[in-house]
Design a protein around this motif. Structure first.
Motif, short mmCIF file in Angstrom:
data_model
loop_
_atom_site.label_atom_id
_atom_site.label_comp_id
_atom_site.label_asym_id
_atom_site.label_seq_id
_atom_site.Cartn_x
_atom_site.Cartn_y
_atom_site.Cartn_z
N PHE A 55 0.85 -1.19 0.00
CA PHE A 55 0.00 0.00 0.00
C PHE A 55 0.88 1.23 0.00
O PHE A 55 1.89 1.30 0.71
CB PHE A 55 -0.87 -0.02 1.26
CG PHE A 55 -1.64 1.25 1.52
CD1 PHE A 55 -2.91 1.44 0.96
CD2 PHE A 55 -1.12 2.26 2.33
CE1 PHE A 55 -3.62 2.61 1.21
CE2 PHE A 55 -1.83 3.42 2.58
CZ PHE A 55 -3.07 3.60 2.02
N LEU A 56 0.49 2.22 -0.81
CA LEU A 56 1.12 3.54 -0.81
C LEU A 56 0.05 4.55 -0.43
O LEU A 56 -1.03 4.56 -1.04
CB LEU A 56 1.67 3.91 -2.18
CG LEU A 56 2.91 3.24 -2.74
CD1 LEU A 56 2.64 1.79 -3.09
CD2 LEU A 56 3.39 3.99 -3.99
N GLY A 57 0.31 5.39 0.54
CA GLY A 57 -0.67 6.38 0.95
C GLY A 57 -0.05 7.74 1.21
O GLY A 57 1.07 7.83 1.73
N THR A 58 -0.76 8.80 0.84
CA THR A 58 -0.29 10.16 1.10
C THR A 58 -1.45 11.13 1.06
O THR A 58 -2.45 10.89 0.38
CB THR A 58 0.78 10.59 0.06
OG1 THR A 58 1.23 11.92 0.34
CG2 THR A 58 0.22 10.57 -1.35
N ASP A 59 -1.32 12.22 1.80
CA ASP A 59 -2.30 13.31 1.72
C ASP A 59 -1.69 14.54 1.08
O ASP A 59 -2.24 15.64 1.19
CB ASP A 59 -2.86 13.64 3.11
CG ASP A 59 -1.78 14.10 4.09
OD1 ASP A 59 -0.58 14.14 3.70
OD2 ASP A 59 -2.11 14.41 5.24
N ASP A 60 -0.56 14.35 0.39
CA ASP A 60 0.07 15.47 -0.30
C ASP A 60 -0.91 16.08 -1.30
O ASP A 60 -1.52 15.35 -2.09
CB ASP A 60 1.33 14.99 -1.04
CG ASP A 60 2.00 16.11 -1.80
OD1 ASP A 60 2.74 16.87 -1.19
OD2 ASP A 60 1.75 16.23 -3.03
N PRO A 61 -1.09 17.41 -1.29
CA PRO A 61 -2.09 18.04 -2.17
C PRO A 61 -1.88 17.74 -3.65
O PRO A 61 -2.85 17.50 -4.38
CB PRO A 61 -1.94 19.53 -1.87
CG PRO A 61 -1.42 19.57 -0.46
CD PRO A 61 -0.49 18.39 -0.36
N ALA A 62 -0.63 17.76 -4.11
CA ALA A 62 -0.38 17.49 -5.52
C ALA A 62 -0.73 16.04 -5.87
O ALA A 62 -1.24 15.76 -6.96
CB ALA A 62 1.08 17.79 -5.87
N ALA A 63 -0.48 15.14 -4.95
CA ALA A 63 -0.80 13.73 -5.19
C ALA A 63 -2.30 13.51 -5.24
O ALA A 63 -2.80 12.77 -6.10
CB ALA A 63 -0.18 12.86 -4.09
#
Length: 252
Positions: free
Chosen positions: A226-234
């Motif tokens: 699993f890959l997770g992020t809350d980065d806006p660009a992502a």
């Protein structure tokens, strides 16, 4: 021939730029801190100053605002390369019909399935949608635990848009008869069918704290990680990709 571009200058002189980031210093001081000759320090200052990354002041040479931006960009690039190496085992032998944006690597959390914990990626999705008010999900693989998770959260009031293949829709109807129609009848779910069969599940979750995205990568029918992020660009990339897929899909 020596590359005189700003990118090359930062790559060559990154140690000098970092040394000046804390406080202004003289050429002699920088030479001692970076352990280079004075002539090398002088050439480095001149090259960085040519691109506006350092400037002379009464206290010595200092990093400019563009210089700090260049440092940050270099750091982001290095972090993305490290993150790409960390996720490489998940994508070994995987082919996708779309390109991943490098922003997916910014602030990414990587969780691999392990022999003693094969469901860890599934648990990450559970955490991702636990507080979501709405999810947009695309999947080319079927997991019964994901189906149950979405069903239960939708009954709790979450809404969702789902993109998948005819094979998975039929499997859901066979494995959990009535559940799919139940959530559709509630009016909380929109479902579309597409032909592509990528070995991933992409989830964009709208939460009270803002959007988050997660990507589960599969080996055959089993989640690799699993890959997770809350980065806006992502999350912007995930939303744009989902909208393109949704537009190309067929309503069910």
């Amino acid at each position: 021939m020596t590359d005189l571009s700003p990118v090359a200058a930062v790559e060559r002189r990154i140690d000098v730029l970092r040394a000046l980031d804390g406080a202004p210093d003289s050429k002699v001081g920088v030479a001692e801190r970076v352990d280079i000759s004075r002539s090398t320090a002088e050439r480095a200052m001149h090259e960085l100053a040519t691109h506006g990354f350092v400037a002379s002041s009464s206290d010595g040479y200092r990093v400019t605002i563009p210089g700090r931006l260049a440092l940050d960009a270099h750091g982001q690039r290095a972090a993305r390369i490290d993150a790409a190496a960390a996720v490489a085992p998940l994508f070994d032998g995987v082919s996708l019909s779309f390109d991943l944006d490098p922003a997916v690597l910014d602030g990414v959390r990587v969780v691999e399935a392990q022999p003693h914990a094969p469901t860890r990626p599934v648990e990450c999705v559970s955490t991702l949608v636990a507080d979501a008010t709405h999810v947009s999900a695309y999947t080319g693989r079927f997991l019964s635990r994901h189906a149950r998770l979405y069903h239960d959260r939708i009954l709790d009031g979450m809404t969702g848009c789902f993109l998948t293949t005819e094979r998975i829709i039929e499997r859901q109807r066979t494995t959990r008869p009535g559940e799919l129609q139940e959530v559709i009848d509630l009016g909380h779910v929109s479902l579309r069918r597409l032909d592509r069969d990528d070995p991933v599940t992409l989830v964009l979750a709208e939460t009270p704290d803002g959007p988050e995205m997660g990507l589960v990568v599969y080996r055959d029918e089993s989640p690799r990680g699993f890959l997770g992020t809350d980065d806006p660009a992502a999350t912007r990339w995930a939303r744009a990709l989902y909208e393109r897929l949704w537009t190309a899909a067929t309503p069910v």
